[in-house]
Design a protein around this motif. Structure first.
Motif, mmCIF file in Angstrom:
data_model
loop_
_atom_site.group_PDB
_atom_site.id
_atom_site.type_symbol
_atom_site.label_atom_id
_atom_site.label_comp_id
_atom_site.label_asym_id
_atom_site.label_seq_id
_atom_site.Cartn_x
_atom_site.Cartn_y
_atom_site.Cartn_z
ATOM 1 N N VAL A 344 0.693 -1.472 0.519
ATOM 2 C CA VAL A 344 0.043 0.182 -0.008
ATOM 3 C C VAL A 344 0.649 1.142 0.405
ATOM 4 O O VAL A 344 2.072 1.065 0.269
ATOM 5 N N LYS A 345 0.638 2.309 -0.786
ATOM 6 C CA LYS A 345 1.189 3.946 -0.599
ATOM 7 C C LYS A 345 0.238 4.611 -0.460
ATOM 8 O O LYS A 345 -0.895 5.128 -1.231
ATOM 9 N N TYR A 346 0.271 5.449 0.890
ATOM 10 C CA TYR A 346 1.086 4.384 2.298
ATOM 11 C C TYR A 346 0.190 4.355 2.975
ATOM 12 O O TYR A 346 0.076 3.747 4.497
ATOM 13 N N ARG A 347 -0.969 4.434 2.753
ATOM 14 C CA ARG A 347 -2.068 4.138 4.053
ATOM 15 C C ARG A 347 -3.472 3.904 3.352
ATOM 16 O O ARG A 347 -3.576 4.913 2.428
ATOM 17 N N PHE A 348 -4.349 3.123 4.008
ATOM 18 C CA PHE A 348 -5.767 2.486 3.419
ATOM 19 C C PHE A 348 -6.453 3.407 4.485
ATOM 20 O O PHE A 348 -6.429 3.684 5.774
ATOM 21 N N VAL A 349 -7.626 3.789 3.673
ATOM 22 C CA VAL A 349 -8.840 5.243 3.947
ATOM 23 C C VAL A 349 -9.717 4.399 4.056
ATOM 24 O O VAL A 349 -9.802 4.138 3.074
ATOM 25 N N ILE A 350 -10.868 3.576 4.629
ATOM 26 C CA ILE A 350 -11.536 2.631 4.764
ATOM 27 C C ILE A 350 -13.213 4.152 4.248
ATOM 28 O O ILE A 350 -13.211 4.840 5.572
ATOM 29 N N ASP A 351 -13.734 4.194 3.572
ATOM 30 C CA ASP A 351 -14.903 5.371 3.249
ATOM 31 C C ASP A 351 -15.810 4.229 3.895
ATOM 32 O O ASP A 351 -16.767 4.133 3.376
ATOM 33 N N ILE A 352 -16.163 5.021 5.209
ATOM 34 C CA ILE A 352 -17.290 4.487 6.313
ATOM 35 C C ILE A 352 -18.213 5.473 5.703
ATOM 36 O O ILE A 352 -19.023 4.590 5.616
ATOM 37 N N GLY A 353 -18.288 6.169 5.960
ATOM 38 C CA GLY A 353 -20.135 6.725 5.251
ATOM 39 C C GLY A 353 -20.671 6.923 4.498
ATOM 40 O O GLY A 353 -21.892 6.585 3.402
ATOM 41 N N ASN A 354 -20.011 6.119 2.925
ATOM 42 C CA ASN A 354 -20.336 5.510 2.128
ATOM 43 C C ASN A 354 -20.615 3.725 1.781
ATOM 44 O O ASN A 354 -21.712 3.913 0.862
ATOM 45 N N THR A 355 -20.094 3.238 2.599
ATOM 46 C CA THR A 355 -20.025 1.816 2.215
ATOM 47 C C THR A 355 -19.987 0.712 3.538
ATOM 48 O O THR A 355 -20.393 -0.380 3.339
ATOM 49 N N LEU A 356 -20.059 1.709 4.446
ATOM 50 C CA LEU A 356 -20.948 1.085 5.997
ATOM 51 C C LEU A 356 -22.365 0.706 6.147
ATOM 52 O O LEU A 356 -22.769 1.448 6.444
ATOM 53 N N LYS A 357 -22.412 0.076 5.464
ATOM 54 C CA LYS A 357 -24.201 -0.243 5.121
ATOM 55 C C LYS A 357 -24.671 -1.629 6.098
ATOM 56 O O LYS A 357 -24.023 -2.477 5.709
ATOM 57 N N ARG A 358 -25.427 -1.709 6.623
ATOM 58 C CA ARG A 358 -26.322 -2.839 7.793
ATOM 59 C C ARG A 358 -26.600 -3.814 6.990
ATOM 60 O O ARG A 358 -27.217 -3.608 5.561
ATOM 61 N N SER A 359 -26.479 -5.276 6.902
ATOM 62 C CA SER A 359 -27.219 -6.064 5.735
ATOM 63 C C SER A 359 -28.689 -6.204 6.566
ATOM 64 O O SER A 359 -29.184 -6.145 7.621
ATOM 65 N N SER A 360 -29.379 -6.705 5.362
ATOM 66 C CA SER A 360 -31.029 -7.082 5.562
ATOM 67 C C SER A 360 -30.864 -7.236 7.018
ATOM 68 O O SER A 360 -32.198 -7.709 7.336
#
Length: 360
Positions: A344-360
């Motif tokens: 990785v160059k140089y840090r992974f950042v999770i896009d929490i706001g757009n991709t953290l979804k509860r499963s049904s």
């Protein structure tokens, strides 16, 4: 305190947690504490992935308590404030770093060095003030005492802010404290990862000449052409090391693997300072003779809240940002595998706001 619209279910939080030492993360529902009178509730929009997260979710340091939600490079937006909060209001852009509380009364805390308080509460995996264990930023919501919340200037992208609260302050603080932040100094940066690339950026912003020191010759082009380092040393090349002896005023050593300190100390001028910010899991050998020229070896751990805010403001003013790769939350286990390989160059950042979804 009047409830903020849309927060009637705010204490029901959701994230991705490790359930055991396998370190595999999966969706997890949990409960955050209620927003106290001095607390700020933050909607997490981005969260960086630190190498520490990898160690902790696998309990490689032997202190993990499961289920565990990692993440201490948090950036987001204030959605609720307690009745006595003075610094923040709903809608503010904020971040949370490696700690969420301390004793607030010891000498370290009085000197704005909460990171060295013996009762510091880490952002995840630590006993919180209500007796529960803290959970980190791979989640949709955090609740933090306002003192430990960092204001993010409007011109600093939120996705870039999170890693600064760990990787950024970890190298900024020792550069400042040990006085190796002056224009015209010649600094060495050992290792070119999440910490190392930020050390290069800060040192160059301070006006220093920078030499990157790495075991990997293939990082030379990246170090010089992309990050702006002035020179590059291959730490396994004895001829290069010999030619560079006594040329450095200071060294920021970001390597977490066990490595020899003597060849690095030899690169220092008389009175030079070698500061370790990596976390080797075994003791490093340090003979005394290389230090007789009044050279010193020290270590440093993040920074206090006041200095972290100073660092964030400096980054915003001078357009200093980490190099990041933004990922969806369901890619996090793959990201951990890549992190092991330094892919990785140089840090992974999770896009929490757009991709953290509860499963049904």
């Amino acid at each position: 305190m009047a409830a903020t619209p849309g927060l009637e279910h705010s204490r029901k939080a959701f994230g991705w947690a490790a359930r055991d030492k396998s370190g595999v993360l999966s969706p997890f529902d949990f409960t955050r504490r209620e927003t106290g009178e001095k607390d700020v509730a933050i909607k997490v929009l981005f969260c960086g992935i630190c190498h520490t997260d990898l160690h902790v979710i696998k309990s490689e340091w032997g202190q993990s308590t499961y289920p565990l939600i990692p993440g201490h490079e948090i950036a987001g937006e204030v959605i609720e404030v307690g009745s006595k909060v003075q610094k923040y209001k709903v809608g503010d852009r904020v971040g949370v770093g490696c700690m969420v509380n301390s004793c607030r009364s010891c000498k370290s805390c009085d000197e704005d060095l909460e990171n060295y308080c013996s009762k510091t509460i880490q952002t995840y995996g630590a006993k919180d003030i209500d007796g529960s264990f803290t959970q980190g930023g791979y989640s949709d919501l955090v609740v933090v005492d306002e003192h430990f919340v960092i204001s993010i200037p409007d011109n600093l992208p939120l996705e870039a802010a999170g890693p600064l609260l760990c990787a950024g302050i970890t190298v900024y603080s020792p550069l400042r404290y040990f006085g190796i932040d002056k224009p015209g100094l010649h600094l060495g940066v050992v290792g070119l990862g999440g910490l190392g690339h930020m050390a290069v950026k800060f040192a160059k912003a301070f006006g220093a000449k920078v030499t990157v020191i790495s075991t990997s010759p293939n990082k030379k082009k990246e170090a010089i052409e992309h990050l702006g380092a002035d020179s590059f040393l291959v730490s396994r090349n004895q001829e290069e090391l010999e030619a560079a002896k006594g040329t450095l005023d200071g060294i920021i050593d970001t390597v977490s693997a066990v490595h020899s300190l003597v060849p690095l100390v030899d690169l220092l001028k008389t009175g030079g300072k070698h500061v370790i910010v990596g976390l080797p899991d075994k003791p490093l050998e340090l003979p005394i003779f290389p230090l007789l020229a009044r050279k010193s070896v020290a270590a440093s751990n993040i920074g206090g809240i006041k200095e972290t805010q100073e660092m964030i403001n400096y980054c915003a003013k001078h357009d200093i940002q980490p190099d990041i790769e933004i990922i969806p939350v369901d890619y996090v286990n793959t990201a951990m595998q890549r992190l092991v390989k330094a892919d990785v160059k140089y840090r992974f950042v999770i896009d929490i706001g757009n991709t953290l979804k509860r499963s049904s």
